[in-house]
Structure formats: structure tokens, C-alpha cells
Design a protein around this motif. Structure first.
Motif, PDB file in Angstrom:
ATOM      1  N   ASP A   1       0.846  -1.193   0.000  1.00 40.20           N
ATOM      2  CA  ASP A   1       0.000   0.000   0.000  1.00 40.20           C
ATOM      3  C   ASP A   1       0.885   1.248   0.000  1.00 40.20           C
ATOM      4  O   ASP A   1       1.631   1.487   0.947  1.00 40.20           O
ATOM      5  CB  ASP A   1      -0.889  -0.011   1.250  1.00 40.20           C
ATOM      6  CG  ASP A   1      -1.828   1.178   1.331  1.00 40.20           C
ATOM      7  OD1 ASP A   1      -1.739   2.100   0.487  1.00 40.20           O
ATOM      8  OD2 ASP A   1      -2.658   1.187   2.252  1.00 40.20           O
ATOM      9  N   PRO A   2       0.816   2.062  -1.041  1.00 41.15           N
ATOM     10  CA  PRO A   2       1.675   3.248  -1.105  1.00 41.15           C
ATOM     11  C   PRO A   2       1.455   4.236   0.040  1.00 41.15           C
ATOM     12  O   PRO A   2       2.353   5.003   0.372  1.00 41.15           O
ATOM     13  CB  PRO A   2       1.358   3.877  -2.457  1.00 41.15           C
ATOM     14  CG  PRO A   2       0.172   3.177  -2.995  1.00 41.15           C
ATOM     15  CD  PRO A   2      -0.024   1.911  -2.223  1.00 41.15           C
ATOM     16  N   GLU A   3       0.277   4.225   0.661  1.00 41.24           N
ATOM     17  CA  GLU A   3       0.010   5.115   1.795  1.00 41.24           C
ATOM     18  C   GLU A   3       0.910   4.809   2.984  1.00 41.24           C
ATOM     19  O   GLU A   3       1.121   5.663   3.839  1.00 41.24           O
ATOM     20  CB  GLU A   3      -1.462   5.003   2.220  1.00 41.24           C
ATOM     21  CG  GLU A   3      -2.428   5.521   1.181  1.00 41.24           C
ATOM     22  CD  GLU A   3      -2.281   7.008   0.954  1.00 41.24           C
ATOM     23  OE1 GLU A   3      -2.223   7.771   1.940  1.00 41.24           O
ATOM     24  OE2 GLU A   3      -2.212   7.416  -0.219  1.00 41.24           O
ATOM     25  N   TRP A   4       1.424   3.594   3.052  1.00 46.93           N
ATOM     26  CA  TRP A   4       2.292   3.177   4.156  1.00 46.93           C
ATOM     27  C   TRP A   4       3.502   4.107   4.271  1.00 46.93           C
ATOM     28  O   TRP A   4       3.995   4.354   5.368  1.00 46.93           O
ATOM     29  CB  TRP A   4       2.746   1.723   3.924  1.00 46.93           C
ATOM     30  CG  TRP A   4       3.698   1.246   4.956  1.00 46.93           C
ATOM     31  CD1 TRP A   4       3.401   0.620   6.136  1.00 46.93           C
ATOM     32  CD2 TRP A   4       5.117   1.362   4.922  1.00 46.93           C
ATOM     33  NE1 TRP A   4       4.544   0.343   6.833  1.00 46.93           N
ATOM     34  CE2 TRP A   4       5.622   0.798   6.105  1.00 46.93           C
ATOM     35  CE3 TRP A   4       6.021   1.906   4.009  1.00 46.93           C
ATOM     36  CZ2 TRP A   4       6.972   0.745   6.403  1.00 46.93           C
ATOM     37  CZ3 TRP A   4       7.371   1.852   4.305  1.00 46.93           C
ATOM     38  CH2 TRP A   4       7.828   1.275   5.493  1.00 46.93           C
ATOM     39  N   ALA A   5       3.988   4.629   3.163  1.00 48.07           N
ATOM     40  CA  ALA A   5       5.199   5.457   3.158  1.00 48.07           C
ATOM     41  C   ALA A   5       4.950   6.897   3.593  1.00 48.07           C
ATOM     42  O   ALA A   5       5.902   7.659   3.753  1.00 48.07           O
ATOM     43  CB  ALA A   5       5.838   5.439   1.775  1.00 48.07           C
ATOM     44  N   ARG A   6       3.710   7.270   3.813  1.00 46.20           N
ATOM     45  CA  ARG A   6       3.406   8.677   4.134  1.00 46.20           C
ATOM     46  C   ARG A   6       4.179   9.203   5.348  1.00 46.20           C
ATOM     47  O   ARG A   6       4.731  10.302   5.286  1.00 46.20           O
ATOM     48  CB  ARG A   6       1.907   8.877   4.320  1.00 46.20           C
ATOM     49  CG  ARG A   6       1.595  10.362   4.540  1.00 46.20           C
ATOM     50  CD  ARG A   6       0.185  10.684   4.303  1.00 46.20           C
ATOM     51  NE  ARG A   6      -0.062  10.478   2.875  1.00 46.20           N
ATOM     52  CZ  ARG A   6      -1.240  10.533   2.317  1.00 46.20           C
ATOM     53  NH1 ARG A   6      -2.293  10.766   3.046  1.00 46.20           N
ATOM     54  NH2 ARG A   6      -1.387  10.352   1.025  1.00 46.20           N
ATOM     55  N   PRO A   7       4.263   8.479   6.489  1.00 53.07           N
ATOM     56  CA  PRO A   7       5.054   9.018   7.607  1.00 53.07           C
ATOM     57  C   PRO A   7       6.526   9.245   7.236  1.00 53.07           C
ATOM     58  O   PRO A   7       7.125  10.233   7.664  1.00 53.07           O
ATOM     59  CB  PRO A   7       4.907   7.955   8.700  1.00 53.07           C
ATOM     60  CG  PRO A   7       3.631   7.261   8.373  1.00 53.07           C
ATOM     61  CD  PRO A   7       3.554   7.251   6.871  1.00 53.07           C
TER      62      PRO A   7
ATOM     63  N   GLN B   1       7.634  10.005   4.272  1.00 55.56           N
ATOM     64  CA  GLN B   1       7.644  11.197   3.431  1.00 55.56           C
ATOM     65  C   GLN B   1       7.558  12.459   4.290  1.00 55.56           C
ATOM     66  O   GLN B   1       8.218  13.464   3.992  1.00 55.56           O
ATOM     67  CB  GLN B   1       6.485  11.140   2.424  1.00 55.56           C
ATOM     68  CG  GLN B   1       6.635  10.028   1.416  1.00 55.56           C
ATOM     69  CD  GLN B   1       5.352   9.710   0.678  1.00 55.56           C
ATOM     70  OE1 GLN B   1       4.263  10.171   1.039  1.00 55.56           O
ATOM     71  NE2 GLN B   1       5.461   8.889  -0.365  1.00 55.56           N
ATOM     72  N   ARG B   2       6.791  12.401   5.364  1.00 58.88           N
ATOM     73  CA  ARG B   2       6.681  13.550   6.270  1.00 58.88           C
ATOM     74  C   ARG B   2       7.995  13.791   7.011  1.00 58.88           C
ATOM     75  O   ARG B   2       8.398  14.949   7.209  1.00 58.88           O
ATOM     76  CB  ARG B   2       5.529  13.336   7.244  1.00 58.88           C
ATOM     77  CG  ARG B   2       4.162  13.381   6.563  1.00 58.88           C
ATOM     78  CD  ARG B   2       3.020  13.104   7.515  1.00 58.88           C
ATOM     79  NE  ARG B   2       2.983  14.132   8.548  1.00 58.88           N
ATOM     80  CZ  ARG B   2       2.425  13.950   9.733  1.00 58.88           C
ATOM     81  NH1 ARG B   2       1.857  12.801  10.051  1.00 58.88           N
ATOM     82  NH2 ARG B   2       2.428  14.925  10.618  1.00 58.88           N
TER      83      ARG B   2
ATOM     84  N   ARG C   1      10.958  13.000   5.847  1.00 60.03           N
ATOM     85  CA  ARG C   1      11.860  13.573   4.830  1.00 60.03           C
ATOM     86  C   ARG C   1      11.588  15.057   4.645  1.00 60.03           C
ATOM     87  O   ARG C   1      12.511  15.875   4.604  1.00 60.03           O
ATOM     88  CB  ARG C   1      11.718  12.836   3.505  1.00 60.03           C
ATOM     89  CG  ARG C   1      12.589  13.472   2.398  1.00 60.03           C
ATOM     90  CD  ARG C   1      12.469  12.780   1.074  1.00 60.03           C
ATOM     91  NE  ARG C   1      11.089  12.784   0.625  1.00 60.03           N
ATOM     92  CZ  ARG C   1      10.631  12.043  -0.373  1.00 60.03           C
ATOM     93  NH1 ARG C   1      11.430  11.228  -1.024  1.00 60.03           N
ATOM     94  NH2 ARG C   1       9.378  12.109  -0.725  1.00 60.03           N
TER      95      ARG C   1
END
Length: 131
Positions: free
Chosen positions: A21-27, A29-30, A32
Motif C-alpha cells: 500500500d503506497p500510503e504506508w510510506a506517508r510518515p 515522506q513527512r 523527509r
């Protein structure tokens, strides 16, 4: 860019397990974005063990090609499990052999850092106050 001065620049790679799930990487990305905002132009890459790209070797190769000479690999994991004890050191060893011009350092798992533990504890207390 800070990392272009003939191997003298520094960069951070935030390393995560990855998920379908690409949403998993959101934290990540934040994190970064926060580093880039406060880091004075510090290059920050994301890299993943599986399911997502770029991989750690790809991220290291990109930074090395840009002339970065020092790379801190920061595992965005809560604890040192099998991936961090076996897989990640092997990946870093392979990358170091391919890019001897770079000094690649492996940090402890983010979740084991005192400041992160304190922040999670504060967050948990706040959850009770919010009830």
C-alpha cells in the motif's frame, strides 16, 4: 546541492521495510519533508527493503553519482529485528564495496533512540487526555 562537492557532501537515507500500500510510506515522506525543511539543503532519500522503490542500493547509487561522500542510513523501524541485524548490514556492505568513495554509516533503529521513545510515550499520554 550540498552533496555535489566531489564526495564531500552528506546525505540521509530513511530506510523502511516497504509495503504494498503506497500510503504506508506517508510518515516517512513527512519525516523527509521535515528534514529537508530544517536541514539546510541536506539531501534526504527514502529507500525500502521490499515492495516499494527505490531500494537501498538504488538510493545509495543515486547519491554517490551526485558526489555525496557521507551517507547516514537511518532505519525507520521501532526495533532491531532480523532485517536490521542481518539484511541491512549485508546491503550496506555490498553498497560500500560498490561505492568506496562514500562513507556509509548505519544508525540504530529510530524507535530505539531516546528522543523517539520519549515522543511515543508523550503521544500515548496525550491519547488518554484526549478521551
Amino acid at each position: 546541492m550540498n552533496g555535489q562537492a566531489g564526495g564531500t557532501g552528506s546525505a540521509v537515507i530513511l530506510f523502511g521495510h516497504g509495503a504494498r500500500d503506497p500510503e504506508w510510506a506517508r510518515p516517512m515522506q513527512r519525516i523527509r519533508a521535515a528534514l529537508q525543511q530544517d536541514g539546510g539543503g541536506l539531501p534526504v532519500e527514502l529507500a525500502f527493503l521490499e515492495f516499494m522503490t527505490p531500494t537501498l542500493p538504488e538510493a545509495i547509487a543515486r547519491l554517490a553519482a551526485e558526489g555525496v561522500g557521507r551517507i547516514a542510513v537511518v532505519p525507520v523501524f521501532l526495533a532491531q529485528g532480523g532485517h536490521l541485524k542481518r539484511d541491512l548490514p549485508a546491503l550496506i556492505g555490498q553498497a560500500q564495496a560498490l561505492h568506496p568513495e562514500c562513507r556509509i554509516v548505519l544508525a540504530e533503529a529510530a524507535g530505539e533512540a531516546d528522543g523517539v521513545i520519549a515522543a511515543i510515550a508523550d503521544y500515548a499520554k496525550g491519547c488518554l487526555r484526549a478521551m
